[in-house]
Write a protein that holds these residues in place. Structure first.
Motif, PDB file in Angstrom:
ATOM      1  N   UNK A   1      31.159  34.954  44.875  1.00 14.57           N
ATOM      2  CA  UNK A   1      32.166  35.258  45.991  1.00 14.57           C
ATOM      3  C   UNK A   1      33.034  36.332  45.657  1.00 14.57           C
ATOM      4  N   UNK A   2      32.766  37.550  45.885  1.00  9.21           N
ATOM      5  CA  UNK A   2      33.826  38.523  45.430  1.00  9.21           C
ATOM      6  C   UNK A   2      34.184  38.543  43.994  1.00  9.21           C
ATOM      7  N   UNK A   3      33.177  38.476  43.276  1.00 14.18           N
ATOM      8  CA  UNK A   3      33.551  38.062  41.630  1.00 14.18           C
ATOM      9  C   UNK A   3      34.711  39.264  40.969  1.00 14.18           C
ATOM     10  N   UNK A   4      34.713  40.387  41.579  1.00 16.11           N
ATOM     11  CA  UNK A   4      35.332  41.484  40.739  1.00 16.11           C
ATOM     12  C   UNK A   4      36.541  42.118  41.675  1.00 16.11           C
ATOM     13  N   UNK A   5      36.640  41.397  43.105  1.00 14.34           N
ATOM     14  CA  UNK A   5      37.592  41.813  43.899  1.00 14.34           C
ATOM     15  C   UNK A   5      39.138  41.580  43.431  1.00 14.34           C
ATOM     16  N   UNK A   6      39.514  40.812  42.583  1.00 13.80           N
ATOM     17  CA  UNK A   6      40.728  40.667  42.034  1.00 13.80           C
ATOM     18  C   UNK A   6      41.005  41.404  40.786  1.00 13.80           C
ATOM     19  N   UNK A   7      40.057  42.194  40.209  1.00 10.82           N
ATOM     20  CA  UNK A   7      40.067  42.716  39.088  1.00 10.82           C
ATOM     21  C   UNK A   7      40.482  43.972  39.228  1.00 10.82           C
ATOM     22  N   UNK A   8      40.904  44.726  38.347  1.00  6.58           N
ATOM     23  CA  UNK A   8      41.326  46.187  37.894  1.00  6.58           C
ATOM     24  C   UNK A   8      39.905  47.043  38.120  1.00  6.58           C
ATOM     25  N   UNK A   9      39.989  48.206  38.730  1.00  4.98           N
ATOM     26  CA  UNK A   9      38.948  49.137  38.939  1.00  4.98           C
ATOM     27  C   UNK A   9      38.282  49.100  37.687  1.00  4.98           C
ATOM     28  N   UNK A  10      38.884  49.440  36.591  1.00  2.00           N
ATOM     29  CA  UNK A  10      38.294  49.726  35.377  1.00  2.00           C
ATOM     30  C   UNK A  10      37.553  48.491  34.601  1.00  2.00           C
TER      31      UNK A  10
ATOM     32  N   UNK B   1      33.682  32.250  41.311  1.00  7.80           N
ATOM     33  CA  UNK B   1      34.651  32.203  42.439  1.00  7.80           C
ATOM     34  C   UNK B   1      35.429  33.527  42.308  1.00  7.80           C
ATOM     35  N   UNK B   2      36.016  34.041  43.462  1.00  2.00           N
ATOM     36  CA  UNK B   2      36.657  35.094  43.674  1.00  2.00           C
ATOM     37  C   UNK B   2      37.929  35.491  42.521  1.00  2.00           C
ATOM     38  N   UNK B   3      38.823  34.554  42.568  1.00  2.00           N
ATOM     39  CA  UNK B   3      39.904  34.739  41.755  1.00  2.00           C
ATOM     40  C   UNK B   3      40.066  34.231  40.374  1.00  2.00           C
ATOM     41  N   UNK B   4      39.754  34.803  39.412  1.00  3.43           N
ATOM     42  CA  UNK B   4      39.824  34.386  38.083  1.00  3.43           C
ATOM     43  C   UNK B   4      41.197  33.508  37.711  1.00  3.43           C
ATOM     44  N   UNK B   5      42.243  34.063  38.481  1.00  2.00           N
ATOM     45  CA  UNK B   5      43.650  33.504  38.160  1.00  2.00           C
ATOM     46  C   UNK B   5      44.052  32.055  38.680  1.00  2.00           C
ATOM     47  N   UNK B   6      43.180  31.757  39.803  1.00  2.00           N
ATOM     48  CA  UNK B   6      43.610  30.224  40.483  1.00  2.00           C
ATOM     49  C   UNK B   6      42.177  29.475  40.264  1.00  2.00           C
ATOM     50  N   UNK B   7      41.258  30.109  39.923  1.00  2.00           N
ATOM     51  CA  UNK B   7      39.964  29.075  39.950  1.00  2.00           C
ATOM     52  C   UNK B   7      39.781  28.274  38.705  1.00  2.00           C
ATOM     53  N   UNK B   8      40.617  28.844  37.809  1.00  2.00           N
ATOM     54  CA  UNK B   8      40.527  28.055  36.291  1.00  2.00           C
ATOM     55  C   UNK B   8      41.660  27.212  36.129  1.00  2.00           C
ATOM     56  N   UNK B   9      41.625  25.986  35.817  1.00  2.00           N
ATOM     57  CA  UNK B   9      42.770  25.032  35.605  1.00  2.00           C
ATOM     58  C   UNK B   9      43.446  25.450  34.486  1.00  2.00           C
ATOM     59  N   UNK B  10      44.923  25.813  34.632  1.00  2.00           N
ATOM     60  CA  UNK B  10      45.740  26.282  33.627  1.00  2.00           C
ATOM     61  C   UNK B  10      45.951  25.378  32.459  1.00  2.00           C
TER      62      UNK B  10
ATOM     63  N   UNK C   1      42.434  39.247  33.114  1.00  2.00           N
ATOM     64  CA  UNK C   1      41.661  39.068  34.237  1.00  2.00           C
ATOM     65  C   UNK C   1      40.072  39.110  34.109  1.00  2.00           C
ATOM     66  N   UNK C   2      39.666  40.150  33.424  1.00  2.00           N
ATOM     67  CA  UNK C   2      38.228  40.403  33.187  1.00  2.00           C
ATOM     68  C   UNK C   2      37.787  39.192  32.112  1.00  2.00           C
ATOM     69  N   UNK C   3      38.338  39.028  31.252  1.00  2.00           N
ATOM     70  CA  UNK C   3      38.146  37.849  30.359  1.00  2.00           C
ATOM     71  C   UNK C   3      37.977  36.614  31.140  1.00  2.00           C
ATOM     72  N   UNK C   4      39.074  36.051  32.044  1.00  2.00           N
ATOM     73  CA  UNK C   4      39.028  35.015  32.874  1.00  2.00           C
ATOM     74  C   UNK C   4      37.810  34.784  33.613  1.00  2.00           C
ATOM     75  N   UNK C   5      37.196  36.214  34.404  1.00  2.00           N
ATOM     76  CA  UNK C   5      36.207  36.175  35.283  1.00  2.00           C
ATOM     77  C   UNK C   5      34.973  35.981  34.323  1.00  2.00           C
TER      78      UNK C   5
END
Ligand code: ADP
Ligand code: MG
Length: 343
Positions: A182-191, A100-109, A160-164
């Protein structure tokens, strides 16, 4: 060329457009995906690009069977999977996984990383014997470049990168053949984007995966895609091998998207005009007649309003082999092309 592992034909997904809260009266439909044809060959990466709202996520959900299409077929190794149910559907789902796109919302906290990665085994217990799952999870953490000792940590303890990477490990758990990202890196910092893309690239060769890689920007898919499909308002406007799309785009929409991509080589920058797309993406509830791109197209003429252009190699090019000879859904795709040198 080998047989496609996925063959998509005439795929559509319409959502009802309703008015009123109690008596939901249908007043139209949102044509999120509106007649998509695609092939995915085993082992390749198909990049799908288009502005936000062009139907990419809906297409992704259809491919992994999270939703049923309104019309059309998805053949997986020759079998239409859109009408499967029960055990047969489950078996197919195991082989086509989503990142999924957003590693912040797609993992159950509230779940540990270990439990998140092991979740697919609860749905597919046949994929790993119970006693072996703990070991498998640690192995998956290692495979995506995370310390297996982190297995009892929670998502908020990761970047973020680790979550993805955790999302990717979960996607790999069932050893799928196809990953729809689905946009696996869009939510991540460019670096961090390049690191995650490199990881996906390495995993592809390690596990012989086929990818559908979705992005809203052509610069991201370039590095990873063998072929690219450009989507606009629920439809594929142009598709081809990566150099066909980047060096010889024939659809004005692709040309506009490309003109927004920074070019490292100054010579190439001079040759490429900057095209600014006017206006907003029309609503998928009110798709323009004829060519759906015509309301924003600087080449549009009367024919474009009257006739829907089909996604095909322009007739003018069919007698030649060359980079411009790839499918493009524009009546005037042949216009700006240079005639290839005679043999
Ligand atoms: P993208 O991923 O390219 O941004 P989406 O597939 O998310 O595009 O959305 C395409 C269009 O379909 C949008 O206009 C969106 O509002 C609409 N849409 C997506 N999902 C639904 C839904 N469940 N119900 C109604 N409309 C939807
Ligand atoms: Mg999306």
């Amino acid at each position: 060329m080998s047989e496609p592992i996925l063959e998509v034909r005439g795929l559509t997904k319409y959502y009802p457009l309703t008015r009123g809260i109690v008596l939901k009266k249908q007043i139209g439909s949102v044509r999120a995906v509106d007649g998509v044809d695609l092939d995915l060959t085993a082992g390749e990466t198909l990049g799908i690009v288009g502005e936000s709202g062009s139907g990419k996520s809906t297409l992704a959900r259809l491919l992994v069977q999270l939703e049923r299409p309104t019309q059309g077929t998805i053949r997986y190794k020759g079998e239409d999977i859109t009408r499967l149910s029960g055990r047969a559907l489950k078996a197919v789902r195991r082989n086509i996984q989503m990142v999924f796109q957003d590693p912040y919302t797609s993992l159950n906290p509230r779940m540990t990383v270990g439990d998140i990665i092991a979740e697919p085994f609860a749905i597919h217990p046949e994929a790993a014997p119970r006693g072996d799952r703990r070991r498998r999870v640690r192995e998956l953490l290692d495979v995506v470049g995370l310390n297996p000792e982190y297995v009892n940590r929670y998502p908020h303890q990761f970047s973020g990168g680790q979550r993805q990477r955790i999302g990717i490990a979960r996607g790999l758990a069932l050893r799928p053949e196809i990953i729809v990202a689905d946009e696996p890196v869009s939510a991540l910092d460019v670096s961090v984007q390049a690191q995650v893309i490199n990881l996906l690239d390495r995993l592809q060769s390690e596990f012989r995966l086929s990818y559908v890689f979705i992005a809203h920007d052509l610069s991201i898919v370039r590095h990873i895609s063998d072929r690219i499909a450009v989507m606009y308002l629920g439809r594929v406007m142009e598709t081809g091998r990566d150099e066909e799309i980047y060096e010889h785009p024939t659809h004005p929409y692709t040309q506009a998207l490309l003109s927004a991509v920074p070019v490292p080589d100054p010579g190439a920058r001079d040759r490429r005009e900057r095209i600014l797309l006017g206006g907003d993406l029309p609503s998928p509830a009110h798709i323009p007649s004829g060519c759906r791109f015509r309301t924003r197209c600087w080449k549009a003429r009367e024919r474009c309003e009257l006739e829907v252009p089909q996604l095909e190699v322009p007739a003018e090019f069919r007698i030649w082999e060359g980079p411009a000879h790839h499918p493009s859904a524009c009546h005037f795709a042949a216009e700006r092309q240079v005639v290839p040198p005679s043999e």
